[in-house]
Design an enzyme around this catalytic site. Structure first.
Site, PDB file in Angstrom:
ATOM      1  N   ALA A 125      -5.330  33.369  31.544  1.00  0.00           N
ATOM      2  CA  ALA A 125      -4.089  33.435  30.771  1.00  0.00           C
ATOM      3  C   ALA A 125      -2.936  32.799  31.554  1.00  0.00           C
ATOM      4  O   ALA A 125      -2.060  32.159  30.965  1.00  0.00           O
ATOM      5  CB  ALA A 125      -3.767  34.885  30.433  1.00  0.00           C
ATOM      6  N   ARG A 126      -2.940  32.959  32.858  1.00  0.00           N
ATOM      7  CA  ARG A 126      -1.863  32.370  33.660  1.00  0.00           C
ATOM      8  C   ARG A 126      -1.904  30.841  33.583  1.00  0.00           C
ATOM      9  O   ARG A 126      -0.876  30.183  33.479  1.00  0.00           O
ATOM     10  CB  ARG A 126      -1.981  32.836  35.116  1.00  0.00           C
ATOM     11  CG  ARG A 126      -1.604  34.291  35.274  1.00  0.00           C
ATOM     12  CD  ARG A 126      -2.068  34.870  36.573  1.00  0.00           C
ATOM     13  NE  ARG A 126      -1.207  34.483  37.689  1.00  0.00           N
ATOM     14  CZ  ARG A 126      -1.375  34.933  38.927  1.00  0.00           C
ATOM     15  NH1 ARG A 126      -2.352  35.764  39.206  1.00  0.00           N
ATOM     16  NH2 ARG A 126      -0.557  34.543  39.879  1.00  0.00           N
ATOM     17  N   CYS A 177     -32.390  33.747  39.783  1.00  0.00           N
ATOM     18  CA  CYS A 177     -33.590  34.450  40.243  1.00  0.00           C
ATOM     19  C   CYS A 177     -33.247  35.569  41.210  1.00  0.00           C
ATOM     20  O   CYS A 177     -33.933  36.582  41.269  1.00  0.00           O
ATOM     21  CB  CYS A 177     -34.576  33.478  40.880  1.00  0.00           C
ATOM     22  SG  CYS A 177     -35.510  32.598  39.622  1.00  0.00           S
ATOM     23  N   CYS A 449      -0.216  19.080  35.358  1.00  0.00           N
ATOM     24  CA  CYS A 449       1.210  18.773  35.171  1.00  0.00           C
ATOM     25  C   CYS A 449       1.508  17.277  35.282  1.00  0.00           C
ATOM     26  O   CYS A 449       2.619  16.859  34.966  1.00  0.00           O
ATOM     27  CB  CYS A 449       2.073  19.582  36.127  1.00  0.00           C
ATOM     28  SG  CYS A 449       1.906  19.137  37.852  1.00  0.00           S
TER      29      CYS A 449
HETATM   30 ZN   LIG Z   1       0.344  20.630  38.618  1.00  0.00          ZN
END
Ligand SMILES: [Zn+2]
Lengths: 640, 532
Positions: A125-126, A177, A449
């Site tokens: 969520a962050r 396994c 970003c």
């Molecule tokens: Zn970034």
């Protein structure tokens, strides 16, 4: 008004007078959220939207001070808003009991806020809020705590790092396994009990439970082992049935015990090869254990103090007893109407079951056992939490929020003054309780970003993928970069690439690119930065006969990439790499051997997905709980 | 479902519920914090009595963070009634509180947070209590004073310093975005400091059973799987023993020798990628890093209390005396710790090794206990086994802190000068607060109209010539004078967390508390500790 006198003196009238109209989104009404909501109200903020998915649990009350015992099981957002509003009715608090990842909370919705404050406890969520804030260009204050440690980070697009600029630690991985047949540590037994046995007995009936094994067989894994695992799976059907039909409860529970801890172990033992260099497991015999227990029952006369009951190491007989009791309780719940029961650390029946069955398995494999207390911590990924750290963090969040708002309200957008912004850590040093550092500029290779964000408003049921791509790329003569070779993705799914155009004339809706989602366009030659297009609906007042697609104006032109490195989302080169075929987030994995990955039209849906080689993509998969283990070349889901 | 069947189920489940090992509601409520300080810490909290002087917003914030985790009792001492100005910056007052006693209103609202906590409002005045009933004050476990007038503070701190058994005091001062706090205590001993340094594995001084086990293995005869599962501890013990046999009993000393030793480790591998051998190489320094008593622990042996141990000395020092004797004997180490780190190995090998360590740790604890009961000076009441256990288990992280009186550092300009070298702006903030107290002691009411020069000249009397921190002093005084008496909610919230955290450390005697003045500048979000 006396309420304001102190704050006014300190904040200055400019900023202070803005606070009542400042629109704040507070995501999370837990430990940090409660503190923060109180601080916001006291500081003079007047318009707060509070969103949280959770309901109140008893274990919240040692720190989440807006809740009382009588509020247990109610919505955190609603109760927190109610308690805080009573303090100052002049403040408008809008509670929302929902998941921040719901489609309703799209970029348009985020854009209405002046600042977003994260008070979340999970990575997924962050990251989501981080991305939405980048897309909506809203400043964000990020925060988190773990025991005595905490951290606060102001995030401002193009100025500071984003939440994803630094890679986050990946969860621990276990070969399948190890979990299924050869555990060697307590955590292996616990993961087995929680993620394998519990769903097998009380979870959804897996119709295609065998396909995983089919795949494994095709890939040439040990045929004997697979045959035995397949027999195990078939035997589960009758146990599942017994737990659900009118078989007496204890008999059903005993049947489950004998299947899992006796017969399955026997079957494993029959594969002598496996135990040549390993200590073989011990099949657990129901009658023997109960007899031994009956004869030694009187020895443990003293019962431990109530407080420490769950910190006691259970004996083999106690584990058996707990297994039977918890299985009966869970079976009864199924018979009383619950469809499935999955593990939840706050569900006592589930925790008792996982505690009992993991310890029984450990007994079988001579692995040290764990108390219920320890099992809870390991199975539930419990992070210690206290009021004090939350209070410290929340104080710091408000300060960073004020600094960010001062920048958005009063500073030049081109060169915002960042001298007051701080990344702050609450650390474990008596000589320096806080560690503050100046903010760091974005990581130039960040896959989140550094993308160019833009928004389209459309009717996804009428808009074709091609229309969006062509519209965003433009003619290059005043609009966009002009046509170029690109690939498009929704999350990790490939929708199109230069050699794969089947989907271009399909609607966004049919491709699952709907409200709240991002359509990503990457440049095939890696010359241009990636475009991230958020999908929003048409405005409410949009005329019925108006266009079904509104492109951003002006059309964004992503920056040219400095390095010629291939874009991280590019398709992998032809080699021995896995491909995924998927519709949803969970993937099944097939393997190609040195041939070009075929273009697959999976299940009539027409999309295909490649598991790319890029480590950042692998990271994302791991963060989502998909653990890929090289050794066994298999996938298990540890945590969602 | 038939009726008999449903009855069956009912009886079955009633008996089933009793087989749950689920904890009680109290344990559940405190689940997340018990994982930090365990039930011993929780018991200490629940038996504590805290007195908070003044019903300010900061005081209420501190108390909130102590009531939630479940202290036993708190009293708020404040003779004032709630005014309009108090409302709005203090979450534990309501609009209807105006005109009522602050202490009573806050106690009422704070008690709502946790019905297991006892709260009392005391509306009398501190000056009177100091004069007439000082034993009331010293009956608490801990006192916390926020923005108390320095004259009263001086009397209170002197009272609490006058007897080593009097409780500690946390002095908190805040103004706008600036704050500081100081913990006054006599002596603070910590058994479980939650030290981050792991105890020694004693690979350089292997105990007999470990050495025997290591030597009993013939690496060359193991099959490749087993070979890859031998824990690095065993590999190193064995390799070091063999090395010493061919090097006059010496461990690798020079860089050359150490390289050679690592090469020897490499030569023992049967496959190139044996992780346990990789680990052995990475941890090879443990062969030549001598395990002895860490200096932080051996320095405790010079404690004056040990030289004058009496039956009434605290149990900690009786245990410390035994530890001192213990370390004077071979092999001159602390008692062995039973906990092993994560090791590349399989279950069988790991458990075998763990059992060796456990057994030896148990033996050494026995040895320690023998020494303890043979101490020439015996404690008044025998020390219980649980405490011995805890002491031995944490012996590598023991701490003894000795505190000083509030403002002692202000009488020692050399220490202030030293602090200003490392933390100029925080030292300046501390001096601004001290100057404000000095003015108040002269009867001056400090507010935003007080001339900066007045504070500056008081600061100079404490510090001497400002020299290179003059600018910091001017800034600190200017910031302080913006709102010298403002109890800002954000600062109160922050300070409430920080001060309560320290209070919990003091009460539980776990983790290491701040020593000295903790100075806080929330404009820059920084803290420093001055005069530690
Ligand atoms: Zn970034």
């Amino acid at each position: 008004m006396p309420r304001s006198s102190h704050a006014l003196a300190i904040l200055g009238s400019g900023l202070y007078s803005k606070l009542p109209e400042t629109r704040v989104l507070l995501v999370g009404a837990g430990g940090i959220g409660c503190e923060l909501l109180k601080n916001l109200v006291l500081t003079g903020f007047g318009d707060i939207t509070l969103l949280d998915l959770d309901t109140i649990d008893l274990s919240n009350l040692n720190r989440q001070f807006l809740f009382r015992k009588k509020d247990v099981k109610q919505s955190k957002a609603l109760i927190a808003a109610k308690t805080a509003s009573a303090f100052n009715p002049a403040v408008k608090i809008t509670p929302i009991h929902a998941n921040i990842k719901d489609a309703d909370y799209d970029v348009d919705w985020f854009s209405q806020f002046d600042i977003v404050l994260n008070a979340l406890d999970n990575l997924d969520a962050r990251r989501h809020v981080n991305k939405m804030c980048l897309a909506a260009n809203v400043p964000l204050v990020e925060s988190g705590t773990a025991g005595y440690l905490g951290q606060v980070q102001p995030l401002l697009k193009n100025v500071t790092e984003c939440f994803d600029c630094l890679p986050k630690p990946t969860p621990k991985t276990f070969p399948v396994c190890t979990i299924r047949s050869t555990p060697s540590q307590p955590i292996h037994s616990i993961v087995w009990a929680k993620s394998y046995l519990m769903p097998q007995l009380f979870g959804e009936d897996e119709e295609d439970g065998g396909t995983e094994l089919d795949d494994a067989e095709k890939q040439g894994e040990n045929a004997d082992e697979i045959a035995s695992l397949r027999a195990q799976a078939a035997a589960f059907k009758s146990v599942r049935l017994a737990l659900r039909d009118s078989t007496p409860l204890e008999e059903a529970a005993r049947k489950a015990f004998e299947k899992v801890f006796f017969h399955d172990v026997k079957t494993l033992l029959s594969m002598a090869d496996m135990w040549k260099s390993r200590k073989p497991p011990l099949p657990l015999n129901y009658d023997e254990i109960t007899q031994v227990a009956a004869s030694s029952a009187k020895e443990n006369g003293s019962s431990p103090s109530v407080n420490l009951r769950d910190q006691k190491q259970l004996s083999l007989a106690e584990c058996l007893e707990l297994f039977i009791a918890s299985s009966c309780r869970l079976a009864l719940r199924l018979r009383s109407g619950e469809d499935t029961i999955s593990f939840d650390k706050d569900d006592d029946d589930a925790l008792d079951f996982v505690c009992a069955s993991s310890n029984l398995r450990s007994f079988s494999y001579s692995i040290p056992t764990k108390s219920r207390w320890e099992v809870k911590e390991m199975a539930g990924n419990i992070i210690p939490a206290i009021a004090t750290t939350n209070a410290i963090v929340s104080g710091l969040i408000v300060l960073q929020a004020l600094h960010l708002l001062r920048i958005s309200y009063f500073a030049s957008k081109a060169t915002p003054p960042t001298a007051t912004l701080r990344n702050v850590n609450i650390q474990f040093k008596p000589s320096a309780p806080l560690g503050a550092s100046r903010i760091v500029p974005p990581n130039p290779s960040c896959g989140v970003c550094r993308d160019t964000y833009t928004t389209v408003h459309c009717d996804p049921s009428k808009t074709l993928l091609r229309e969006v791509i062509d519209g965003i790329l433009g003619d290059g003569d005043g609009v966009g970069t002009g046509p170029r070779e690109v690939s498009t993705y929704e999350d990790k799914r490939v929708l199109s690439d230069p050699d794969f155009d089947d989907n271009l004339d399909r609607t966004l809706e049919s491709l699952g690119v709907t409200r709240g989602k991002f359509l990503t366009i990457t440049d095939e030659d890696g010359d241009w930065a990636t475009l991230a297009i958020s999908i929003c609906l048409l405005p409410k007042d949009h005329p019925v006969d108006g266009p079904h697609l509104i492109l951003p104006s002006p059309t964004p032109i992503p920056p040219r990439k400095v390095k010629a490195a291939p874009a991280s989302l590019k398709r992998p080169a032809d080699d021995d790499d896995g491909i995924e075929i998927s519709e949803g987030p969970v993937t099944k994995k097939a393997r190609t051997n040195g041939t070009s990955p075929p273009h697959l039209n999976g299940n009539g849906n027409g999309t295909k997905t490649f598991l790319t080689k890029s480590p950042s993509k692998k990271q994302i998969l791991e963060d989502e709980g998909l653990i890929i283990v090289d050794k066994d070349d298999d996938v298990i889901i540890i945590e969602d | 479902m038939s009726q008999t069947e449903s009855q069956d189920i009912e009886t079955a489940t009633t008996s089933l519920q009793t087989t749950s090992v689920a904890p009680d509601n109290k344990t559940r409520r405190y689940d997340r914090q018990l994982r930090l300080w365990a039930s011993s810490g929780q018991a200490a909290l629940e038996s504590s009595k805290i007195l908070v002087i003044s019903g300010s917003g900061t005081s209420a914030s501190v108390l909130k963070n102590l009531v939630l985790p479940g202290i036993g009792h708190f009293t708020i001492l404040d003779p004032h009634k709630v005014t309009e100005a108090d409302i709005g910056s203090n979450f534990f007052l309501e609009t209807e509180s105006v005109g009522k006693y602050k202490a009573e209103e806050e106690v009422r609202l704070l008690k709502e947070l946790n019905d297991g906590v006892e709260g009392v409002a005391n509306t009398s005045d501190l000056a009177t209590i100091l004069k007439n009933d000082p034993t009331y004050l010293t009956s608490f476990t801990l006192l916390i004073a926020h923005n108390l007038h320095p004259e009263l503070l001086e009397q209170l701190s002197s009272l609490l310093r006058s007897d080593p058994f009097h409780p500690p005091l946390i002095v908190v001062r805040s103004a706008g975005f600036l704050a500081e706090f100081f913990i006054q205590f006599h002596e603070h001993t910590i058994i479980d400091s939650h030290s981050e340094t792991p105890p020694s594995l004693r690979i350089d001084k292997p105990f007999p059973a470990l050495l025997d086990h290591a030597l009993s293995l013939d690496l060359s005869k193991l099959d490749p799987t087993d070979h890859g599962h031998i824990p690095y501890i065993v590999i190193l013990v064995k390799a070091a023993h063999e090395w010493k046999a061919s090097h006059d009993g010496r461990v690798p000393k020079t860089t050359e020798e150490r390289k050679e030793f690592k090469k020897y480790l490499q030569s023992l591998r049967v496959k190139a990628d044996e992780e346990n051998f990789e680990e052995a190489e990475a941890q090879a320094y443990r062969v030549w890093a001598v395990t002895n008593v860490p200096s932080e622990i051996s320095s405790l042996f010079n404690d004056p209390i040990l030289a004058n141990l009496t039956p009434t000395s605290p149990p900690f020092f009786h245990l410390l005396a035994a530890l001192k004797t213990y370390t004077e004997k071979e092999p001159h180490t602390l008692p062995l710790s039973a906990t092993l780190p994560d090791i590349k190995s399989d279950t069988t090998n790991y458990i075998h090794l763990q059992n060796l360590y456990k057994r030896r740790a148990e033996e050494e604890k026995e040895e320690f206990t023998k020494i303890l009961v043979a101490n020439p000076v015996q404690p008044q009441t025998p020390i219980d086994k649980g405490l011995i256990d805890e002491f031995v288990r944490n012996s590598h992280g023991l701490k003894v802190l000795r505190g000083e009186k509030w403002r002692a550092v202000d009488q020692d300009s050399a220490r202030l000068k030293e602090a200003s070298q490392s933390y100029p702006s925080h030292t300046a903030i501390h001096l601004a607060f001290s100057a404000m107290a000095a003015l108040e002691l002269k009867g001056v009411q400090v507010d935003h109209t007080t001339p900066a020069e007045d504070l500056k000249s008081e600061a100079a009397k404490i510090y001497g010539p400002f020299e290179e921190i003059e600018e910091e002093i001017d800034n600190a005084i200017a910031e302080l004078l913006r709102a010298p008496n403002a109890d800002l909610p954000t600062t109160a919230a922050f300070l409430g967390g920080l001060v309560a955290q320290e209070a919990i450390k003091i009460i539980t005697k776990q983790y290491v508390p701040v020593k000295g003045y903790c100075v806080i500048d929330l404009i820059s979000s920084t803290t420093s500790v001055i005069g530690a």
